[in-house]
Write an enzyme that holds these catalytic residues in place. Structure first.
Site, PDB file in Angstrom:
ATOM      1  CG  ASN A  86     -38.541   8.792  -2.367  1.00 15.62           C
ATOM      2  OD1 ASN A  86     -38.647   9.581  -3.314  1.00 15.62           O
ATOM      3  ND2 ASN A  86     -37.474   8.034  -2.198  1.00 15.62           N
ATOM      4  CG  HIS A  88     -32.863   8.719   0.483  1.00 12.43           C
ATOM      5  ND1 HIS A  88     -34.089   9.323   0.294  1.00 12.43           N
ATOM      6  CD2 HIS A  88     -32.588   8.066  -0.672  1.00 12.43           C
ATOM      7  CE1 HIS A  88     -34.525   9.043  -0.915  1.00 12.43           C
ATOM      8  NE2 HIS A  88     -33.637   8.292  -1.527  1.00 12.43           N
ATOM      9  CD  GLU A 133     -35.472  12.234   2.400  1.00 16.20           C
ATOM     10  OE1 GLU A 133     -36.429  12.955   2.114  1.00 16.20           O
ATOM     11  OE2 GLU A 133     -35.498  10.979   2.287  1.00 16.20           O
ATOM     12  CB  SER A 167     -35.970   5.006  -2.248  1.00 14.02           C
ATOM     13  OG  SER A 167     -34.909   4.938  -3.143  1.00 14.02           O
TER      14      SER A 167
HETATM   15  N1  NAD Z   1     -31.796   5.233  -8.673  1.00 14.27           N
HETATM   16  C1  NAD Z   1     -32.283   6.231  -7.956  1.00 14.27           C
HETATM   17  O1  NAD Z   1     -32.773   7.243  -8.479  1.00 14.27           O
HETATM   18  C2  NAD Z   1     -32.187   6.183  -6.468  1.00 14.27           C
HETATM   19  C3  NAD Z   1     -32.199   7.361  -5.730  1.00 14.27           C
HETATM   20  C4  NAD Z   1     -32.063   7.310  -4.349  1.00 14.27           C
HETATM   21  C5  NAD Z   1     -31.963   6.080  -3.730  1.00 14.27           C
HETATM   22  N2  NAD Z   1     -31.983   4.929  -4.466  1.00 14.27           N
HETATM   23  C6  NAD Z   1     -31.850   3.665  -3.750  1.00 14.27           C
HETATM   24  O2  NAD Z   1     -30.519   3.244  -3.872  1.00 14.27           O
HETATM   25  C7  NAD Z   1     -30.464   1.811  -3.888  1.00 14.27           C
HETATM   26  C8  NAD Z   1     -29.756   1.362  -5.152  1.00 14.27           C
HETATM   27  O3  NAD Z   1     -30.439   1.831  -6.269  1.00 14.27           O
HETATM   28  P1  NAD Z   1     -29.774   1.916  -7.697  1.00 14.27           P
HETATM   29  O4  NAD Z   1     -30.686   2.701  -8.547  1.00 14.27           O
HETATM   30  O5  NAD Z   1     -28.345   2.311  -7.582  1.00 14.27           O
HETATM   31  O6  NAD Z   1     -29.855   0.379  -8.138  1.00 14.27           O
HETATM   32  P2  NAD Z   1     -29.025  -0.343  -9.270  1.00 14.27           P
HETATM   33  O7  NAD Z   1     -29.810  -1.522  -9.677  1.00 14.27           O
HETATM   34  O8  NAD Z   1     -28.579   0.629 -10.305  1.00 14.27           O
HETATM   35  O9  NAD Z   1     -27.717  -0.848  -8.510  1.00 14.27           O
HETATM   36  C9  NAD Z   1     -27.720  -1.850  -7.533  1.00 14.27           C
HETATM   37  C10 NAD Z   1     -26.367  -2.571  -7.571  1.00 14.27           C
HETATM   38  O10 NAD Z   1     -26.367  -3.490  -6.504  1.00 14.27           O
HETATM   39  C11 NAD Z   1     -25.713  -4.655  -6.967  1.00 14.27           C
HETATM   40  N3  NAD Z   1     -26.093  -5.788  -6.138  1.00 14.27           N
HETATM   41  C12 NAD Z   1     -27.217  -6.524  -6.196  1.00 14.27           C
HETATM   42  N4  NAD Z   1     -27.196  -7.468  -5.241  1.00 14.27           N
HETATM   43  C13 NAD Z   1     -26.050  -7.325  -4.565  1.00 14.27           C
HETATM   44  C14 NAD Z   1     -25.450  -8.011  -3.486  1.00 14.27           C
HETATM   45  N5  NAD Z   1     -26.063  -9.022  -2.897  1.00 14.27           N
HETATM   46  N6  NAD Z   1     -24.239  -7.619  -3.069  1.00 14.27           N
HETATM   47  C15 NAD Z   1     -23.612  -6.592  -3.665  1.00 14.27           C
HETATM   48  N7  NAD Z   1     -24.122  -5.907  -4.705  1.00 14.27           N
HETATM   49  C16 NAD Z   1     -25.328  -6.285  -5.139  1.00 14.27           C
HETATM   50  C17 NAD Z   1     -26.132  -4.794  -8.392  1.00 14.27           C
HETATM   51  O11 NAD Z   1     -25.228  -5.592  -9.132  1.00 14.27           O
HETATM   52  C18 NAD Z   1     -26.125  -3.344  -8.843  1.00 14.27           C
HETATM   53  O12 NAD Z   1     -24.898  -2.989  -9.404  1.00 14.27           O
HETATM   54  C19 NAD Z   1     -31.897   1.363  -3.780  1.00 14.27           C
HETATM   55  O13 NAD Z   1     -32.216   1.127  -2.439  1.00 14.27           O
HETATM   56  C20 NAD Z   1     -32.677   2.536  -4.303  1.00 14.27           C
HETATM   57  O14 NAD Z   1     -33.988   2.562  -3.798  1.00 14.27           O
HETATM   58  C21 NAD Z   1     -32.073   4.961  -5.810  1.00 14.27           C
END
Ligand code: NAD
Length: 664
Positions: free
Chosen positions: A192, A141, A153, A120
Site C-alpha cells: 500500500n 495484512h 504482510e 491496510s
Molecule cells: N477491503 C479491502 O480490500 C481490504 C484489504 C486489506 C485490508 N483491509 C483492511 O481490513 C479492515 C476491514 O476492512 P473491510 O473492507 O473488511 O471493512 P468493512 O467495512 O467491510 O467491514 C468492517 C466490519 O467491522 C464491523 N465493525 C465496525 N465497528 C466495529 C466494532 N466496534 N466492533 C466490531 N465490529 C465492528 C462492521 O460492522 C463491519 O462489518 C480495514 O482495516 C481495512 O483497511 C481491507
C-alpha cells in the site's frame, strides 16, 4: 502455545473471508461484529463461498461442513475473545476505532493471546499502544479476497517480540498463504505504500485536469489491465483512496495531502459503486464509462518510475528487502512482474529523469527521486548493496566492485591505437543482449560521442559469436514491459546509428534478432562466411522491435527484408554479402583482428568531419525527399569548405602523401 482458536473481529469484506480461511484450514473460529446484521450477512457469504468451493472441487463436502461447524458468530466482543489464542482485528480503517476495539479485547482475551491487525496502512506500534500487550501485537495484512489472494504482510511493531512475529509468519504457511516480512513498522507497509504514490498521482492528474478518468482508464485497459485506476477506485470506494492519502499525509509526509479531488468527491458523497456514483455512474450496477480516446498525457513509464521510487525508499528505510517488495507487488497487486524486475532493465538516469519530470510537473515531493536514484545507485539499491535506514553505501569493497562489474560483465569498451575503439558484448551465453548490455552500450556511446581521438568503432561479441539476440527477462513478459524494452533498445540502436564516427559490426557465429538489429544500426557490416543472420521473432510471437523492420528494408529492399522477417529466412554471411547486407567477408580466421585492421585503415585515411556529414547525408537523406537531401548535401559541402581537413586532403593528394586529418 499452539494457535488453535482464532477470533476475528469485524465481519465485513475482509473479516468474513479471514474467518472462512481459518475455518477451512481447521482452526476453531469465532467471528465477532458489533452489528448482528453484519454477522448474518457474513454467515451467508461464507456459506455460499464454501458451496462454490465444493462445486469447483477445491474442498470436499465434508471439509465444507467441517469448516461451517468450526465457525461461531458473536455480537459480544468480550465473550468472543475470552478463549482466543489469536485475535485478528478487521474493523474499519480508523485509528481510534481500531484502538478502541483492541483496548476492549485486551480486557477479556487470555493474557497469552496474540493480537493481529489486518490494517491496510496504520502503524502497528500505534495500535499496540492501546493494548496491555504491545509485545504480542503484530500486523497480519491479508489481501482482498483473503480466500483467493495469497499474500500476507507480517509486520512487527517496535515492541513486538520477534518470536511472536515469527509465529504469525509460520501460521500464514499453515493457511496456504505466502507471507512477506515487513522489517520496519511503516505506514502502508509494502504494497500500500507503493500503491499510495500511484493513488496520489491519479488524484493530481484530475486536480490539474491533465486527463479525464475515462481517457486514463481507456489508456490503462489498452495496456492490458482489466480495470483502469478510476474504475477500480470507484469499485473499492473513493473514500478508501481519500482516507489512505489523508493517513499518509499525517503519518508519512504532508506531500500526500496535495491531491484534493478525491477528498472533494467524498464530501459530495460520490464514493463510487457503493453510492451509485463516483467517477462514473454505477446506478445500473456497473460503471458506465463514456467512450474516450486513450490519453497520451500518461505513460506506463510514469507508473513504473513512481513504483520503483517507492520501492527504493522502502529499501533505503529498511522496511523490506527487494525480493519481498517484488513478491508483494506481484501477489498483492496481481501483477505479472513487480517494480524490482522492471528496475533491473532501467538505468538510474532514466528513472531519475522521469521522476524529476513528474515531481516538477505535479509540484509534488513524493515523486522526487529517492536518494539512491539521485546518486545513480538504483542498481545498488535493488540488489541490496545499500545500508538501510540512511540509503548509504554497503561495505566499501562490495559497493566498489558491484556497479562496474555489472556493466563490465555485460559489455566493455577497449580503446585501441590508430583512432579505433572496440565495443565488446560479453555475456555468458551467446552474448545475449539484456538491459545491462543496453545500459552499458548507451554509456559507452556517450563516452565516445565527443572523443576526437576515436574515429572508428568496432562492435563485436566476445568469443566466436556476435550476439544471439535479446534476453527475455521477467520485465518483458508483459505487453507494457515489452513496449518499454523495445523503446529502450530502439533508442540505443538509434544512438549507435547516429554517433558521428564510422561504426563497423563484426558478424560471426550468430547474429540473431536483437543482435542483427545491432549490426543493422552500424554503418558497415563485416561477416564470416558461415555466420548465421536471422530474425526468429515471428516464430516466437514477436516482431523485430529494435528498428529491424525499418532498417533491413532500407538496406536490402522490401522483398529481401520480407523474406528474412516474414519468412524467417536464415542467411549465411556469404549470402548476406551477395545481397549487399554485408559489406565485406572476413576470410581465413581471426575476424576481430581483420576488422580492427580494416577500421584502422579507414580511420587513418578518411577525414572525420566528412565522415560525420556523409553519415548524416546517407541516413537522414534517405528519410527526406531527394531535393531536400540534395540541399543538405550542398550545405555539407559548404561546411567542409572551411575545414583544415579539406586543405590537408587536397594538399596530401597533390603531394602524393598520406593525409593527416585532425578532425577540424
Ligand atoms: N477491503 C479491502 O480490500 C481490504 C484489504 C486489506 C485490508 N483491509 C483492511 O481490513 C479492515 C476491514 O476492512 P473491510 O473492507 O473488511 O471493512 P468493512 O467495512 O467491510 O467491514 C468492517 C466490519 O467491522 C464491523 N465493525 C465496525 N465497528 C466495529 C466494532 N466496534 N466492533 C466490531 N465490529 C465492528 C462492521 O460492522 C463491519 O462489518 C480495514 O482495516 C481495512 O483497511 C481491507
Amino acid at each position: 502455545m499452539a494457535i488453535e482458536r482464532v477470533t476475528v473481529i469485524g465481519a465485513g469484506d475482509m473479516g468474513h473471508g479471514i474467518a472462512e480461511l481459518f475455518a477451512v484450514n481447521g482452526f476453531q473460529v469465532t467471528l465477532v461484529d458489533k452489528f448482528p446484521q453484519a454477522l448474518e450477512k457474513a454467515q451467508a457469504r461464507i456459506s455460499s463461498s464454501l458451496d462454490k468451493l465444493v462445486e469447483k472441487g477445491r474442498v470436499t463436502k465434508e471439509q465444507a461442513e467441517d469448516a461451517k461447524s468450526k465457525l461461531v458468530y458473536s455480537a459480544d466482543l468480550g465473550s468472543g475473545v475470552s478463549a482466543a489464542d489469536l485475535v485478528v482485528e478487521a474493523v474499519p480503517e480508523s485509528v481510534d476505532l481500531k484502538k478502541g476495539v483492541l483496548r476492549e479485547a485486551s480486557a477479556s482475551a487470555p493474557s497469552g493471546a496474540i493480537f493481529a491487525s489486518n490494517t491496510s496502512n496504520i502503524r502497528i506500534s500505534d495500535l499496540a499502544e492501546a493494548t496491555d500487550r504491545p509485545q504480542r501485537v503484530v500486523g497480519m495484512h491479508f489481501f482482498n479476497p483473503p480466500m483467493v489472494m495469497k499474500l500476507v504482510e507480517v509486520t512487527p511493531g517496535t515492541k513486538t517480540d520477534p518470536a511472536v512475529a515469527q509465529e504469525v509468519f509460520d501460521l500464514c504457511g499453515k493457511l496456504g498463504r505466502t507471507p512477506v516480512r515487513v522489517l520496519k513498522d511503516s505506514p502502508g507497509f509494502i504494497v500500500n505504500r507503493i500503491n499510495a504514490a500511484d493513488t496520489l498521482f491519479f488524484c493530481l492528474l484530475l486536480d490539474r485536469e491533465v486527463a479525464s478518468p475515462s481517457e486514463v482508464d481507456t489508456f490503462a485497459r489498452g495496456q492490458g489491465l482489466p480495470m483502469g485506476p478510476y474504475e477500480l477506485l470507484d469499485f473499492v470506494g473513493v473514500d478508501v483512496g481519500a482516507d489512505s492519502l489523508a493517513y499518509f499525509a499525517s503519518a508519512l509526509s504532508a506531500e500526500y495531502g496535495k491531491g484534493t479531488t478525491f477528498a472533494k468527491m467524498v464530501k459530495e458523497g460520490r464514493l463510487g459503486k457503493k453510492t451509485g456514483r463516483g467517477f462514473y455512474d454505477w446506478s445500473k450496477g456497473k460503471a458506465e464509462i463514456p467512450k474516450a480516446d486513450p490519453t497520451d498525457k500518461v505513460s506506463i513509464m510514469d507508473i513504473f518510475a513512481l513504483e520503483i521510487n517507492e520501492s527504493v525508499k522502502l529499501i533505503e528505510e529498511g522496511v523490506a528487502t527487494p525480493d519481498d517488495i517484488e513478491k508483494g507487488v506481484v501477489l498483492g497487486m496481481n501483477r505479472p512482474f513487480g517494480p524490482i524486475s522492471v528496475a533491473r532493465d532501467l538505468s538510474s538516469a532514466e528513472v531519475e529523469a522521469k521522476l524529476e519530470e513528474l515531481s516538477a510537473k505535479y509540484e509534488c515531493g513524493v515523486f522526487a527521486p529517492a536518494r539512491s536514484i539521485a546518486e545513480g545507485r538504483l542498481r545498488d539499491a535493488i540488489e541490496g548493496r545499500i545500508h538501510p535506514t540512511q540509503g548509504r553505501e554497503a561495505p566499501v569493497a562490495e559497493s566498489n566492485a558491484a556497479p562496474s562489474t555489472v556493466a563490465q560483465r555485460a559489455i566493455r569498451l577497449e580503446r585501441l591505437d590508430g583512432g579505433v575503439a572496440k565495443i565488446v558484448i560479453d555475456r555468458p551465453r551467446l552474448n545475449l543482449i539484456n538491459g545491462d548490455v543496453l545500459d552499458g552500450l548507451d554509456g559507452i556511446l556517450t563516452d565516445l560521442w565527443n572523443d576526437r581521438e576515436i574515429r572508428a568503432i568496432i562492435v563485436t561479441g566476445e568469443g566466436t559469436v556476435f550476439s544471439a539476440g535479446f534476453e527475455m527477462t521477467k520485465f518483458v513478459s508483459s505487453a507494457a514491459g515489452m513496449m518499454e524494452f523495445a523503446r529502450k533498445g530502439e533508442r540505443t540502436m538509434r544512438r549507435l546509428s547516429e554517433i558521428p564516427k564510422l561504426t563497423i559490426a563484426v558478424l560471426k557465429g550468430y547474429a540473431l534478432g536483437g543482435g542483427l538489429e545491432l549490426a543493422l544500426s552500424c554503418d558497415l557490416r563485416l561477416a564470416t562466411e558461415d555466420a548465421e543472420l536471422r530474425f526468429p521473432e515471428l516464430t516466437r510471437g514477436l516482431v523485430p522491435a529494435w528498428s529491424g523492420t525499418q532498417r533491413l528494408g532500407r538496406l536490402v529492399g522490401l522483398s529481401r527484408a520480407s523474406a528474412m522477417i516474414l519468412a524467417c529466412e536464415s542467411v549465411t554471411g556469404s549470402r548476406a554479402h551477395e545481397m549487399g547486407l554485408v559489406n565485406r567477408l572476413l576470410l581465413g580466421g581471426d575476424p576481430d583482428g581483420q576488422a580492427v585492421r580494416y577500421a584502422k585503415e579507414l580511420a587513418s585515411s578518411e577525414a572525420p568531419v566528412a565522415v560525420m556529414l556523409a553519415k548524416k547525408l546517407l541516413n537522414k537523406g534517405a528519410e527526406v525527399p531527394m531535393d531536400v537531401g540534395l540541399e543538405m548535401e550542398e550545405m555539407a559541402a559548404g561546411v567542409l569548405f572551411g575545414t583544415e581537413d579539406l586543405k590537408e586532403g587536397i594538399s596530401a593528394f597533390l603531394g602524393k602523401r598520406k593525409p593527416e586529418f585532425k578532425g577540424k
